[in-house]
Design an enzyme around this catalytic site. Structure first.
Site, PDB file in Angstrom:
ATOM      1  N   LYS A  79     -12.656  -2.516   1.807  1.00 42.95           N
ATOM      2  CA  LYS A  79     -11.865  -2.356   3.027  1.00 42.95           C
ATOM      3  C   LYS A  79     -12.792  -1.839   4.127  1.00 42.95           C
ATOM      4  O   LYS A  79     -13.641  -0.970   3.872  1.00 42.95           O
ATOM      5  CB  LYS A  79     -10.721  -1.374   2.767  1.00 42.95           C
ATOM      6  CG  LYS A  79      -9.770  -1.188   3.946  1.00 42.95           C
ATOM      7  CD  LYS A  79      -8.600  -0.279   3.561  1.00 42.95           C
ATOM      8  CE  LYS A  79      -7.663  -0.080   4.732  1.00 42.95           C
ATOM      9  NZ  LYS A  79      -6.483   0.753   4.364  1.00 42.95           N
ATOM     10  N   SER A 154      -1.916  -1.003   5.366  1.00 42.79           N
ATOM     11  CA  SER A 154      -3.043  -1.411   6.198  1.00 42.79           C
ATOM     12  C   SER A 154      -4.139  -2.151   5.434  1.00 42.79           C
ATOM     13  O   SER A 154      -5.006  -2.760   6.039  1.00 42.79           O
ATOM     14  CB  SER A 154      -3.655  -0.165   6.858  1.00 42.79           C
ATOM     15  OG  SER A 154      -4.183   0.721   5.873  1.00 42.79           O
ATOM     16  N   SER A 178      -0.429   2.121   1.959  1.00 42.72           N
ATOM     17  CA  SER A 178      -1.324   1.046   2.386  1.00 42.72           C
ATOM     18  C   SER A 178      -2.081   0.335   1.278  1.00 42.72           C
ATOM     19  O   SER A 178      -2.791  -0.628   1.541  1.00 42.72           O
ATOM     20  CB  SER A 178      -2.322   1.576   3.423  1.00 42.72           C
ATOM     21  OG  SER A 178      -1.655   1.846   4.631  1.00 42.72           O
TER      22      SER A 178
END
Length: 492
Positions: A79, A154, A178
């Site tokens: 990420k 996210s 997330s």
């Protein structure tokens, strides 16, 4: 060698150890898939092909010498919130579009030390603030199951990359759901560990008392392999807990589902926004666990209505403090031709941050301001303790707590949910972060539009092994985790 992307982490490890294929061949296979398929999915912000191949060659040398770790040579995606030395780290924001980190986050360093190969950095909601990955400065990522739908957020890029078979595993972060919500939207397994289990050093902060890194993969077993690498104490992170780490892979069959007491909070299944098909799939998965020997116990979680308002006072307050460092002076975006220092601050921040980040900074600054600190922030922290106590009381009578991971399946891109609608979509995930508990998402079926549905299991502190074990055994008795989106079936 055309179907390497269909192999599990265990199969990839065995194949590399037995020299059935090399890490370079495996890495090239994934890079070709990314080059062809990610033009549709748009999960990657940065692809590090040259570095990946160099890391693959180093892994091959270690494998040949017989001194490689279990995961040596296996690719993964990070990420874009984890700092990576010499590689752009953006947090999905214009503010950091030019930021090249001078160091590695601990999670990244541990992955490198284990011989894992970094394919690149994947998309996310700006500074991890969002549930759709649409707030990214780099545009929306598509859900591999339906490219006109969001992958969640996210950690949407992480979920989409794995679901499209553009990486076998990925790192994610979870501040209010997330990891679990995008795993639910994309039909994956995703684990949010206990707060303090995985180091936050080098993970760009959103809300420091809530953020936690974790693995995203197709199966609980794959997640367990990555957890064995990234979990553990880190002296560089003051919130990291110095507690012995389990061997998550060895413990995959360590929890007996027979006799397991699963708490069913009646408040969770009477939420007005809960989609009927999501509810049905979750209830079917619980029935399956019951058939495997678990018992379902109805429980009360009386603080449910306090989750959203409590979270959306504490998280923005911490965000307003954490993001004050992005001022156009030291690093990141700087406005052009400022007339004075105040103009530099104002324009750099208003031009560098997107609308959702600005909204949360303003909410948080308001909650922390002199006239409202006691009325809002302090009161929210007191309610947070009550939420934690609510869970601890429930765990006196049950082993784990079950819930949907999200009240709906994936939204359409451009659905333009109001902030309130988006925040209410996190109803099932927020409390886990407020209490610092571990929780996992498991895929449990689809709705009528063939969009994935996820079951969330919440555990007591340090019960990651138990959660992975329960989901692993569920996955031995079901095949939802083996289903693949049509985009994942494409060949490079």
């Amino acid at each position: 060698m055309t179907d390497l992307h269909r192999l599990t982490i265990r199969e990839l490890s065995e194949g590399l150890q037995q020299a059935q294929f090399s890490s370079r061949e495996l890495t090239e296979h994934y890079l070709k898939r990314i080059a062809k398929i990610d033009t549709k999915v748009k999960s990657y912000v940065t692809v590090t092909a040259e570095q990946a191949l160099a890391e693959a060659d180093a892994a091959d040398a270690a494998l040949k010498a017989g001194n490689a770790s279990v995961l040596a040579g296996i690719p993964l995606a990070h990420k874009d919130i984890f700092c990576t030395k010499g590689i752009k780290t953006t947090a999905g924001s214009k503010m950091l579009d030019n930021f090249i980190s001078p160091y590695d986050a601990t999670v990244v360093a541990k992955a490198k030390a284990a011989g894992l190969v970094t394919l690149g950095k994947v998309n996310m909601d700006e500074f991890a603030m969002g549930s759709t990955s649409e707030s990214s400065y780099f545009g929306a990522t598509g859900n591999p199951w339906a490219l006109d739908h969001v992958p969640g957020g996210s950690s949407g890029g992480s979920a989409a990359a794995v679901a499209a078979d553009l990486a076998p595993i990925a790192t994610g972060t979870d501040t209010g759901g997330s990891i679990r919500q995008p795993a639910s939207f994309c039909g994956l397994t995703g684990l949010k560990p206990t707060y303090g289990r995985v180091s936050r050093f080098g993970m760009i902060a959103y809300a420091s008392s809530l953020d936690q890194g974790g693995p995203m993969a197709r199966t609980a077993e794959d997640c367990a392999y990555l957890m064995n690498v990234i979990a553990g104490h880190d002296a560089k992170d003051s919130t990291s807990i110095n507690k012995e780490v389990d061997d998550y892979v060895a413990n995959l069959n360590g929890t007996s589902v027979k006799g397991l007491r699963i708490g069913i909070p009646k408040q969770y299944f009477n939420v007005s926004g809960l989609d009927a098909e999501v509810k049905a799939r979750v209830e079917e998965s619980l029935k399956k666990l019951e058939e495997m020997g678990a018992s379902l116990v109805e429980i009360d979680l009386n603080m449910t209505e306090a989750y959203v308002p409590t979270y959306y006072l504490i998280a923005p307050a911490e965000a307003s403090s954490n993001l004050s460092r992005f001022d156009g002076v030291r690093y990141g975006y700087r406005c052009e031709n400022p007339v004075d220092l105040m103009d530099l601050y104002k324009r750099s921040r208003s031009e560098g941050f997107g609308a959702e980040v600005q909204r949360r900074i303003l909410i948080g600054t308001y909650a922390l301001s002199a006239g409202y600190y006691d009325a809002y922030y302090v009161k929210a922290q007191k309610v947070r303790r009550l939420i934690q106590q609510d869970f601890l009381k429930a765990f006196e009578n049950v082993d784990v707590i079950a819930a949907p991971s999200a009240p709906t399946t994936a939204y359409k891109i451009g659905a333009n949910l109001s902030p309130t609608e988006m925040y209410l979509g996190d109803i099932y995930t927020l409390a886990v972060n407020l209490a610092g508990l571990p929780a996992i998402n498991a895929p449990v079926g689809f709705d009528q539009e063939s969009l994935p549905v996820g079951l969330q299991l919440i555990g007591n502190y340090w019960s990651e092994s138990q959660l992975l074990s329960i989901v692993h055994q569920y996955q031995q008795n079901t095949d939802w985790h083996t289903k693949r989106a049509s985009v994942a079936e494409e060949t490079a």
